[in-house]
Scaffold this motif. Structure first.
Motif, PDB file in Angstrom:
ATOM      1  N   ASN A 144      -8.216  63.897  26.847  1.00  0.00           N
ATOM      2  CA  ASN A 144      -9.183  62.872  27.265  1.00  0.00           C
ATOM      3  C   ASN A 144      -8.863  61.486  26.715  1.00  0.00           C
ATOM      4  O   ASN A 144      -9.385  60.491  27.218  1.00  0.00           O
ATOM      5  CB  ASN A 144     -10.597  63.305  26.884  1.00  0.00           C
ATOM      6  N   TYR A 145      -8.008  61.417  25.725  1.00  0.00           N
ATOM      7  CA  TYR A 145      -7.520  60.120  25.257  1.00  0.00           C
ATOM      8  C   TYR A 145      -6.624  59.492  26.330  1.00  0.00           C
ATOM      9  O   TYR A 145      -6.670  58.291  26.567  1.00  0.00           O
ATOM     10  CB  TYR A 145      -6.733  60.312  23.961  1.00  0.00           C
ATOM     11  N   TYR A 146      -5.847  60.332  26.992  1.00  0.00           N
ATOM     12  CA  TYR A 146      -4.884  59.846  27.980  1.00  0.00           C
ATOM     13  C   TYR A 146      -5.384  59.888  29.423  1.00  0.00           C
ATOM     14  O   TYR A 146      -4.843  59.189  30.284  1.00  0.00           O
ATOM     15  CB  TYR A 146      -3.588  60.665  27.908  1.00  0.00           C
ATOM     16  N   ALA A 147      -6.383  60.725  29.707  1.00  0.00           N
ATOM     17  CA  ALA A 147      -6.772  60.916  31.108  1.00  0.00           C
ATOM     18  C   ALA A 147      -8.234  61.299  31.259  1.00  0.00           C
ATOM     19  O   ALA A 147      -8.865  61.778  30.316  1.00  0.00           O
ATOM     20  CB  ALA A 147      -5.900  62.012  31.728  1.00  0.00           C
ATOM     21  N   GLU A 148      -8.765  61.086  32.461  1.00  0.00           N
ATOM     22  CA  GLU A 148     -10.089  61.591  32.823  1.00  0.00           C
ATOM     23  C   GLU A 148      -9.898  62.958  33.455  1.00  0.00           C
ATOM     24  O   GLU A 148      -9.178  63.087  34.449  1.00  0.00           O
ATOM     25  CB  GLU A 148     -10.754  60.649  33.836  1.00  0.00           C
ATOM     26  N   ALA A 149     -10.536  63.973  32.892  1.00  0.00           N
ATOM     27  CA  ALA A 149     -10.302  65.346  33.328  1.00  0.00           C
ATOM     28  C   ALA A 149     -11.508  65.939  34.044  1.00  0.00           C
ATOM     29  O   ALA A 149     -12.643  65.801  33.584  1.00  0.00           O
ATOM     30  CB  ALA A 149      -9.947  66.208  32.117  1.00  0.00           C
ATOM     31  N   ASN A 150     -11.248  66.596  35.170  1.00  0.00           N
ATOM     32  CA  ASN A 150     -12.307  67.273  35.928  1.00  0.00           C
ATOM     33  C   ASN A 150     -11.796  68.579  36.523  1.00  0.00           C
ATOM     34  O   ASN A 150     -10.660  68.643  37.008  1.00  0.00           O
ATOM     35  CB  ASN A 150     -12.806  66.385  37.081  1.00  0.00           C
ATOM     36  N   ILE A 151     -12.639  69.605  36.474  1.00  0.00           N
ATOM     37  CA  ILE A 151     -12.314  70.857  37.170  1.00  0.00           C
ATOM     38  C   ILE A 151     -12.677  70.676  38.638  1.00  0.00           C
ATOM     39  O   ILE A 151     -13.799  70.293  38.958  1.00  0.00           O
ATOM     40  CB  ILE A 151     -13.064  72.053  36.555  1.00  0.00           C
ATOM     41  N   ILE A 152     -11.727  70.950  39.530  1.00  0.00           N
ATOM     42  CA  ILE A 152     -11.953  70.778  40.969  1.00  0.00           C
ATOM     43  C   ILE A 152     -12.570  72.043  41.579  1.00  0.00           C
ATOM     44  O   ILE A 152     -13.572  71.987  42.274  1.00  0.00           O
ATOM     45  CB  ILE A 152     -10.631  70.443  41.701  1.00  0.00           C
ATOM     46  N   PHE A 153     -11.957  73.195  41.315  1.00  0.00           N
ATOM     47  CA  PHE A 153     -12.526  74.460  41.783  1.00  0.00           C
ATOM     48  C   PHE A 153     -11.885  75.633  41.045  1.00  0.00           C
ATOM     49  O   PHE A 153     -10.830  75.485  40.424  1.00  0.00           O
ATOM     50  CB  PHE A 153     -12.362  74.634  43.304  1.00  0.00           C
ATOM     51  N   SER A 154     -12.547  76.781  41.099  1.00  0.00           N
ATOM     52  CA  SER A 154     -12.049  77.992  40.446  1.00  0.00           C
ATOM     53  C   SER A 154     -11.260  78.844  41.434  1.00  0.00           C
ATOM     54  O   SER A 154     -11.480  78.773  42.644  1.00  0.00           O
ATOM     55  CB  SER A 154     -13.214  78.811  39.885  1.00  0.00           C
ATOM     56  N   VAL A 155     -10.351  79.654  40.888  1.00  0.00           N
ATOM     57  CA  VAL A 155      -9.504  80.519  41.714  1.00  0.00           C
ATOM     58  C   VAL A 155      -9.527  81.934  41.124  1.00  0.00           C
ATOM     59  O   VAL A 155      -9.184  82.117  39.952  1.00  0.00           O
ATOM     60  CB  VAL A 155      -8.050  80.004  41.762  1.00  0.00           C
ATOM     61  N   PRO A 156      -9.920  82.942  41.910  1.00  0.00           N
ATOM     62  CA  PRO A 156      -9.970  84.313  41.386  1.00  0.00           C
ATOM     63  C   PRO A 156      -8.574  84.896  41.183  1.00  0.00           C
ATOM     64  O   PRO A 156      -7.609  84.481  41.840  1.00  0.00           O
ATOM     65  CB  PRO A 156     -10.734  85.074  42.477  1.00  0.00           C
ATOM     66  N   SER A 157      -8.487  85.881  40.318  1.00  0.00           N
ATOM     67  CA  SER A 157      -7.189  86.509  40.013  1.00  0.00           C
ATOM     68  C   SER A 157      -6.649  87.339  41.176  1.00  0.00           C
ATOM     69  O   SER A 157      -5.458  87.648  41.225  1.00  0.00           O
ATOM     70  CB  SER A 157      -7.330  87.400  38.775  1.00  0.00           C
ATOM     71  N   THR A 158      -7.532  87.670  42.122  1.00  0.00           N
ATOM     72  CA  THR A 158      -7.153  88.569  43.224  1.00  0.00           C
ATOM     73  C   THR A 158      -6.210  87.955  44.251  1.00  0.00           C
ATOM     74  O   THR A 158      -5.683  88.660  45.107  1.00  0.00           O
ATOM     75  CB  THR A 158      -8.419  89.055  43.964  1.00  0.00           C
ATOM     76  N   VAL A 159      -5.964  86.638  44.184  1.00  0.00           N
ATOM     77  CA  VAL A 159      -5.140  85.986  45.213  1.00  0.00           C
ATOM     78  C   VAL A 159      -3.704  85.752  44.735  1.00  0.00           C
ATOM     79  O   VAL A 159      -2.985  84.918  45.289  1.00  0.00           O
ATOM     80  CB  VAL A 159      -5.778  84.662  45.684  1.00  0.00           C
ATOM     81  N   PHE A 160      -3.305  86.491  43.711  1.00  0.00           N
ATOM     82  CA  PHE A 160      -1.950  86.357  43.188  1.00  0.00           C
ATOM     83  C   PHE A 160      -1.176  87.669  43.279  1.00  0.00           C
ATOM     84  O   PHE A 160      -1.754  88.755  43.264  1.00  0.00           O
ATOM     85  CB  PHE A 160      -1.986  85.953  41.705  1.00  0.00           C
ATOM     86  N   ILE A 161       0.138  87.551  43.359  1.00  0.00           N
ATOM     87  CA  ILE A 161       1.055  88.677  43.197  1.00  0.00           C
ATOM     88  C   ILE A 161       2.015  88.309  42.059  1.00  0.00           C
ATOM     89  O   ILE A 161       2.695  87.296  42.145  1.00  0.00           O
ATOM     90  CB  ILE A 161       1.880  88.944  44.476  1.00  0.00           C
TER      91      ILE A 161
END
Length: 292
Positions: free
Chosen positions: A179-196
């Motif tokens: 946060n010293y270097y940047a403005e941080a925001n979470i855009i959206f969450s991603v479930p573990s089920t969409v990975f291989i």
């Protein structure tokens, strides 16, 4: 080549064709949901005047989405086994450059200078390997590269730490540094089920808008981060005690007590209750104390 590299069937086909074995040591998990990949690329807000740096392209699923939107994409891949795969899956795109390198040992500014110098905006967009998320983000930010924003998918727990507010259990030295270097925001969450293969944790896409100037004034940046690291070294201890055991000579304990009194800081407070402004004030005064 099928249009969506991220299609699950397509991904499995590529893995089978090249007899590709995932390496846990490289944190390899391939995202197989085209909608989420589109969402990542869209949230990065890129266009044909944007030069994009991608870290860890895998088989090129996100790379493809980025290339369809950006002027040029430079994809940095550490795993040499993936280079021939990327050369095939991304063959039809003329605006992609794949570099086989370890990003932690690579000069981002050199890549920008050599590959992306003609673009008005430079952005990092990636699905980062979990095991090197913090080192990569810290490298990009502390080296003050000419990057305007960083949009990355990382472990959800780390995303929550980065965007935490003072007073919470997730707030720590990484929060302060980012946060010293940047403005941080979470855009959206991603479930573990969409990975291989499926990871053991959920993910989140986070965006860091790099600041042109820090939000606080400090005399010595290096010393500032040293103070922050020491402050969070033992979370259950007060910041005062952490400073005594990790930074200030015991002979200066009385002077430190006086300093806390002068700047109106309760010595019983823990580091997680300090905001950026308070860390800045404390650091600037501590530097004077240590130089006396």
């Amino acid at each position: 080549m099928e249009k969506n590299i991220s299609n699950k069937t397509m991904t499995q086909s590529v893995i089978k064709k090249y007899n590709f074995a995932f390496k846990k040591s490289l944190g390899q998990n391939f995202l197989v949901d085209p909608n989420i990949l589109d969402k990542i690329a869209d949230s990065a807000d890129i266009n044909d005047s944007t030069g994009v740096i991608e870290i860890g392209p895998g088989i090129g699923a996100l790379t493809q989405k980025l290339a369809e939107r950006a002027g040029k994409v430079v994809a940095i891949e550490i795993d040499q086994r993936l280079i021939p795969i990327l050369n095939e899956t991304l063959a039809e795109y003329q605006n992609i450059k794949v570099i086989n390198a370890d990003v932690l040992k690579t000069s981002i500014d050199s890549i920008i200078k050599n590959e992306l110098s003609g673009f008005s905006s430079i952005k990092v967009v990636a699905n980062l390997p979990y095991y090197v998320t913090s080192p990569i983000l810290i490298k990009i930010l502390t080296e003050k590269t000419k990057v305007d924003s960083i949009t990355v998918m990382i472990q959800k727990e780390v995303a929550e730490r980065i965007t935490a507010k003072p007073g919470g259990k997730d707030y720590g030295s990484l929060t302060v540094l980012v946060n010293y270097y940047a403005e941080a925001n979470i855009i959206f969450s991603v479930p573990s089920t969409v990975f291989i293969p499926k990871p053991n944790v959920d993910s989140a896409v986070i965006q860091l808008k790099v600041r042109k100037n820090p939000p606080i004034k400090i005399v010595d940046e290096e010393f500032f981060f040293k103070v922050v690291r020491v402050a969070f070294q033992h979370r259950r201890k007060t910041l005062f005690n952490n400073l005594i055991h990790g930074l200030i000579e015991k002979g200066k304990k009385q002077q430190l007590e006086q300093l806390f009194s002068e700047i109106n800081i309760d010595p019983k407070r823990r580091a997680e209750t300090f905001n950026l402004d308070e860390f800045a004030i404390l650091t600037n005064y501590l530097e004077k104390l240590l130089n006396d």
